[in-house]
Design an enzyme around this catalytic site. Structure first.
Site, PDB file in Angstrom:
ATOM      1  N   ALA A 124     -27.925 -32.369  65.663  1.00 55.66           N
ATOM      2  CA  ALA A 124     -26.746 -33.245  65.565  1.00 55.66           C
ATOM      3  C   ALA A 124     -27.124 -34.633  66.106  1.00 55.66           C
ATOM      4  CB  ALA A 124     -25.595 -32.650  66.354  1.00 55.66           C
ATOM      5  N   ASP A 149     -18.145 -35.223  55.945  1.00 51.60           N
ATOM      6  CA  ASP A 149     -17.590 -36.394  56.625  1.00 51.60           C
ATOM      7  C   ASP A 149     -18.281 -36.652  57.958  1.00 51.60           C
ATOM      8  OD1 ASP A 149     -14.417 -35.272  55.421  1.00 51.60           O
ATOM      9  OD2 ASP A 149     -15.758 -36.760  54.571  1.00 51.60           O
ATOM     10  N   ARG A 256     -17.702 -22.308  62.906  1.00 48.98           N
ATOM     11  CA  ARG A 256     -18.532 -23.072  61.948  1.00 48.98           C
ATOM     12  C   ARG A 256     -19.271 -22.138  61.004  1.00 48.98           C
ATOM     13  NH1 ARG A 256     -19.331 -27.924  61.008  1.00 48.98           N
ATOM     14  NH2 ARG A 256     -18.497 -29.524  62.381  1.00 48.98           N
ATOM     15  N   ARG A 262     -13.332 -22.114  57.501  1.00 47.69           N
ATOM     16  CA  ARG A 262     -12.907 -22.128  58.905  1.00 47.69           C
ATOM     17  C   ARG A 262     -11.609 -22.920  59.093  1.00 47.69           C
ATOM     18  NH1 ARG A 262     -17.125 -25.863  58.443  1.00 47.69           N
ATOM     19  NH2 ARG A 262     -16.873 -27.886  59.469  1.00 47.69           N
TER      20      ARG A 262
HETATM   21  N1  LIG Z   1     -29.674 -30.727  61.554  1.00 48.39           N
HETATM   22  C1  LIG Z   1     -28.497 -30.574  62.175  1.00 48.39           C
HETATM   23  N2  LIG Z   1     -28.266 -29.528  62.988  1.00 48.39           N
HETATM   24  C2  LIG Z   1     -27.067 -29.355  63.574  1.00 48.39           C
HETATM   25  N3  LIG Z   1     -25.993 -30.175  63.403  1.00 48.39           N
HETATM   26  C3  LIG Z   1     -26.180 -31.229  62.599  1.00 48.39           C
HETATM   27  C4  LIG Z   1     -27.416 -31.490  61.944  1.00 48.39           C
HETATM   28  N4  LIG Z   1     -27.287 -32.641  61.221  1.00 48.39           N
HETATM   29  C5  LIG Z   1     -26.027 -33.074  61.412  1.00 48.39           C
HETATM   30  N5  LIG Z   1     -25.345 -32.228  62.230  1.00 48.39           N
HETATM   31  C6  LIG Z   1     -23.933 -32.287  62.656  1.00 48.39           C
HETATM   32  O1  LIG Z   1     -23.207 -31.334  61.850  1.00 48.39           O
HETATM   33  C7  LIG Z   1     -21.821 -31.716  61.859  1.00 48.39           C
HETATM   34  C8  LIG Z   1     -21.160 -31.311  60.570  1.00 48.39           C
HETATM   35  O2  LIG Z   1     -21.788 -31.989  59.543  1.00 48.39           O
HETATM   36  P1  LIG Z   1     -20.916 -32.378  58.223  1.00 48.39           P
HETATM   37  O3  LIG Z   1     -19.667 -33.060  58.619  1.00 48.39           O
HETATM   38  O4  LIG Z   1     -21.850 -33.054  57.301  1.00 48.39           O
HETATM   39  O5  LIG Z   1     -20.554 -30.958  57.603  1.00 48.39           O
HETATM   40  P2  LIG Z   1     -19.102 -30.297  57.524  1.00 48.39           P
HETATM   41  O6  LIG Z   1     -18.444 -30.354  58.861  1.00 48.39           O
HETATM   42  O7  LIG Z   1     -19.273 -28.988  56.864  1.00 48.39           O
HETATM   43  O8  LIG Z   1     -18.326 -31.261  56.517  1.00 48.39           O
HETATM   44  P3  LIG Z   1     -16.898 -31.990  56.731  1.00 48.39           P
HETATM   45  O9  LIG Z   1     -17.109 -32.863  57.957  1.00 48.39           O
HETATM   46  O10 LIG Z   1     -16.708 -32.752  55.476  1.00 48.39           O
HETATM   47  O11 LIG Z   1     -15.855 -30.935  56.982  1.00 48.39           O
HETATM   48  C9  LIG Z   1     -21.808 -33.205  62.081  1.00 48.39           C
HETATM   49  O12 LIG Z   1     -21.042 -33.437  63.255  1.00 48.39           O
HETATM   50  C10 LIG Z   1     -23.262 -33.598  62.330  1.00 48.39           C
HETATM   51  O13 LIG Z   1     -23.356 -34.477  63.462  1.00 48.39           O
HETATM   52  C1  LIG Z   2       0.093 -23.797  54.634  1.00 52.87           C
HETATM   53  C2  LIG Z   2      -0.328 -24.825  53.589  1.00 52.87           C
HETATM   54  C3  LIG Z   2      -1.001 -25.964  54.281  1.00 52.87           C
HETATM   55  C4  LIG Z   2      -1.492 -27.003  53.295  1.00 52.87           C
HETATM   56  C5  LIG Z   2      -2.028 -28.171  54.134  1.00 52.87           C
HETATM   57  C6  LIG Z   2      -2.707 -29.169  53.280  1.00 52.87           C
HETATM   58  C7  LIG Z   2      -2.993 -30.416  54.118  1.00 52.87           C
HETATM   59  C8  LIG Z   2      -4.465 -30.722  54.061  1.00 52.87           C
HETATM   60  C9  LIG Z   2      -4.700 -32.133  54.535  1.00 52.87           C
HETATM   61  C10 LIG Z   2      -6.184 -32.318  54.709  1.00 52.87           C
HETATM   62  C11 LIG Z   2      -6.442 -33.645  55.359  1.00 52.87           C
HETATM   63  C12 LIG Z   2      -7.903 -33.767  55.603  1.00 52.87           C
HETATM   64  C13 LIG Z   2      -8.141 -35.016  56.390  1.00 52.87           C
HETATM   65  C14 LIG Z   2      -9.627 -35.144  56.555  1.00 52.87           C
HETATM   66  C15 LIG Z   2     -10.184 -35.134  57.750  1.00 52.87           C
HETATM   67  C16 LIG Z   2     -11.663 -35.233  57.843  1.00 52.87           C
HETATM   68  O1  LIG Z   2     -12.056 -36.461  58.380  1.00 52.87           O
HETATM   69  C17 LIG Z   2     -12.161 -34.129  58.779  1.00 52.87           C
HETATM   70  C18 LIG Z   2     -13.656 -34.086  58.740  1.00 52.87           C
HETATM   71  O2  LIG Z   2     -14.044 -33.636  57.512  1.00 52.87           O
HETATM   72  N1  LIG Z   2     -11.670 -32.845  58.334  1.00 52.87           N
HETATM   73  C19 LIG Z   2     -10.850 -32.176  59.115  1.00 52.87           C
HETATM   74  O3  LIG Z   2     -10.459 -32.576  60.175  1.00 52.87           O
HETATM   75  C20 LIG Z   2     -10.408 -30.862  58.560  1.00 52.87           C
HETATM   76  C21 LIG Z   2      -8.898 -30.852  58.526  1.00 52.87           C
HETATM   77  C22 LIG Z   2      -8.437 -29.657  57.752  1.00 52.87           C
HETATM   78  C23 LIG Z   2      -6.927 -29.564  57.824  1.00 52.87           C
HETATM   79  C24 LIG Z   2      -6.405 -28.387  57.074  1.00 52.87           C
END
Ligand SMILES: Nc1ncnc2c1ncn2[C@@H]1O[C@H](COP(=O)(O)OP(=O)(O)OP(=O)(O)O)[C@@H](O)[C@H]1O
Ligand SMILES: CCCCCCCCCCCCC/C=C/[C@@H](O)[C@H](CO)NC(=O)CCCCC
Ligand SMILES: [Ca+2]
Length: 508
Positions: A124, A149, A256, A262
């Protein structure tokens, strides 16, 4: 560069309609000279696809002239990247990041003559720290992050902090305007939410995102800074969520291993626990701006609202200072019990919520949409949540309010510093309650009040945590403001696209 010898030719079909027809490979000597042009075709729902068309020439000289001319024209397009620095998070989403890059992205980059330096992150913050310290940014035209993200957030932090260091700015100072980063960022979606890619491109498709990067457009994006007093915490470009979204994220961290699912498990769990949080939100409304969070006019590339509302570099000082100067007048405060406090600098559209948390939020207008969801029944909150998955207006509910702001602050009611003050208030509330209700109901209500106060409860203070673009913040008491812009590889003006979307020409 020789490619397949399969050639197509334009044949006049029935009724003069022109259509391309594949003709079988020809090995004989008089096979015509041909060259193939690859171009971008826009498909359904914002997806882009790569297409080829081959032209036949009478002789080699003409063919050569066409290829040279087209190649010169393409090389002259300065906005196209030639050298990219690529970070891949192997653990994003379903852990397909490396496969997605090797099979879908790298072949397109090489066909477009883009050279790449690829770093598969080992831990990370590997990407953030590499960008912030050792990356030789002068050797690249852009940075690509393959992940979700959180990976984008790492690249963003690395670039923004590196730029401040190189330009001698102190990012810890909450009122410090930041220097704008020069390098554009491209996102190849491979995460769980991928809301930043979805909200900007309109699709979570690695090929589409690759073609956007190759065509090399440029789209600005708001960045907010989050401080706790004089300490810098993080930058945010998508969601700053307290209460529901903060609890969902912190609960999902221990899951995770489940990948994207999740969030669904934690979402249901936190919906059922239905916790509210007390505190005070103060905000500085964005005055004299075009558009409102409820005007249902979504932000699109080339957005005039963004161009009108965004404080220009030179006037930014003046504009914010002017608003600040009426500090006592312009700032507003809301105190109460909240199920969720969400501040979004963009729509936050994502596969879970195609319209996003604030459908009319603008990507680069220098404002943030502050959504306050007050305490309500589970059923009412469920209605609010479900409206995110449809086109219904999630703000059209009595316990929801939304404001377009330049800055805001939040202080949880039971923060350590003033718990004594709250204790007196709490005791007064108890006495008040004792007068109003008697017997078992009193004990239930007093139990609820008690459970919540650190001074007299066994559980820790009932503050939630802030979800900042998918990362948990260490403090609940924060100040947030629009601070600078990022640049993305995105179409600036789609209407010009047909001219720019010729990718490359090569003789066959
Ligand atoms: N090689 C690595 N090993 C462990 N963690 C990592 C590594 N590279 C990046 N990370 C961390 O992993 C976390 C999750 O990464 P990322 O957000 O891309 O995936 P995600 O959580 O599945 O996607 P989203 O954020 O869209 O839900 C980030 O906080 C990042 O800092
Ligand atoms: C019972 C029915 C419920 C339906 C609810 C639908 C609402 C969904 C709204 C989703 C908004 C996502 C906002 C994005 C935030 C991202 O920067 C962040 C990192 O990837 N994701 C979350 O925090 C993950 C956040 C996940 C939230 C569910
Ligand atoms: Ca914005």
């Amino acid at each position: 560069m020789c490619t397949s010898r399969c050639t197509s030719r334009c044949t006049s079909g029935a009724k003069g309609s022109r259509r391309w027809q594949k003709i079988p490979q020809r090995d004989d000597e008089d096979s015509p000279h041909a060259f193939t042009v690859s171009y971008v075709q826009r498909a359904r729902r914002a997806a882009w696809r790569l297409r080829d068309v081959t032209f036949l020439c009478a002789d080699a000289a003409l063919c050569g002239r066409w290829v040279r001319t087209l190649t010169e024209q393409l090389s002259a397009l300065a906005q196209r990247p030639r050298r990219l620095l690529v970070y891949i998070n192997p653990l994003s989403g379903k852990r397909h990041g490396e496969r997605i890059y090797r099979h879908k992205v790298a072949p397109l980059f090489s066909r477009a003559n883009i050279s790449t330096s690829v770093i598969v992150t080992q831990h990370a913050n590997h990407a953030r720290d590499h960008l912030r310290t050792e990356a030789e940014l002068q050797n690249y035209d852009g940075v690509v992050c393959v992940g979700g993200d959180g990976m984008f957030s790492e690249v963003m932090h690395g670039l923004v902090l590196r730029t401040q260091r190189d330009q001698g700015r102190d990012h810890h100072h909450p009122d410090q305007d930041l220097a704008q980063t020069g390098l554009r960022i491209g996102i190849i979606p491979a995460g769980s939410t991928d809301c930043i890619c979805f909200a900007t491109v309109g699709a979570n498709d690695p090929v589409t995102s690759s073609l956007h990067i190759i065509v090399g457009d440029c789209q600005p994006m708001d960045v907010c800074s989050v401080h706790h007093g004089d300490a810098f915490l993080r930058y945010s470009v998508s969601l700053l969520g307290y209460g529901f979204y903060g609890d969902v994220l912190s609960d999902s961290e221990r899951r995770r291993w489940m990948g994207p699912a999740r969030y669904d498990v934690s979402g249901v769990k936190k919906f059922l626990s239905h916790r509210y949080y007390e505190g005070t939100v103060s905000y500085l409304p964005a005055s004299d701006v075009l558009g409102t969070p409820r005007d249902r006019a979504p932000c699109r590339t080339g957005c005039v609202v963004c161009q009108y509302n965004r404080p220009l570099e030179e006037e930014k000082e003046g504009k914010l200072k002017m608003e600040e100067s009426h500090e006592g007048l312009a700032w507003r405060s809301v105190r109460g019990k909240f199920l969720a406090i969400n501040a979004v600098s963009m729509s936050c559209a994502c596969p879970r919520s195609p319209q996003g948390l604030s459908p009319a939020a603008h990507l680069a207008d220098g404002t943030t949409d502050l959504i306050l969801v007050r305490n309500s029944s589970r059923l009412a909150f469920l209605r609010h949540l479900l409206r995110h998955t449809s086109k219904d207006d999630q703000f059209d509910l009595g316990f929801v309010e939304v404001h377009r702001v330049r800055r805001f602050r939040f202080t949880p009611r039971f923060c350590q510093s003033d718990s004594e003050l709250d204790l007196q208030e709490l005791l007064q509330e108890k006495e008040q309650k004792e007068k109003e209700v008697a017997g078992s109901q009193a004990r239930r209500i007093l139990g609820q009040l008690c459970r919540e106060h650190p001074a007299c409860c066994r559980t820790p203070p009932c503050a939630s945590c802030w979800n900042c673009d998918g990362e948990i913040l260490p403090h609940a008491d924060i100040q947030v403001r629009y601070t600078t812009l990022l640049l993305l590889f995105l179409p600036l003006l789609l209407l010009l696209a047909p001219l720019l979307l010729l990718l490359l020409a090569h003789s066959t």
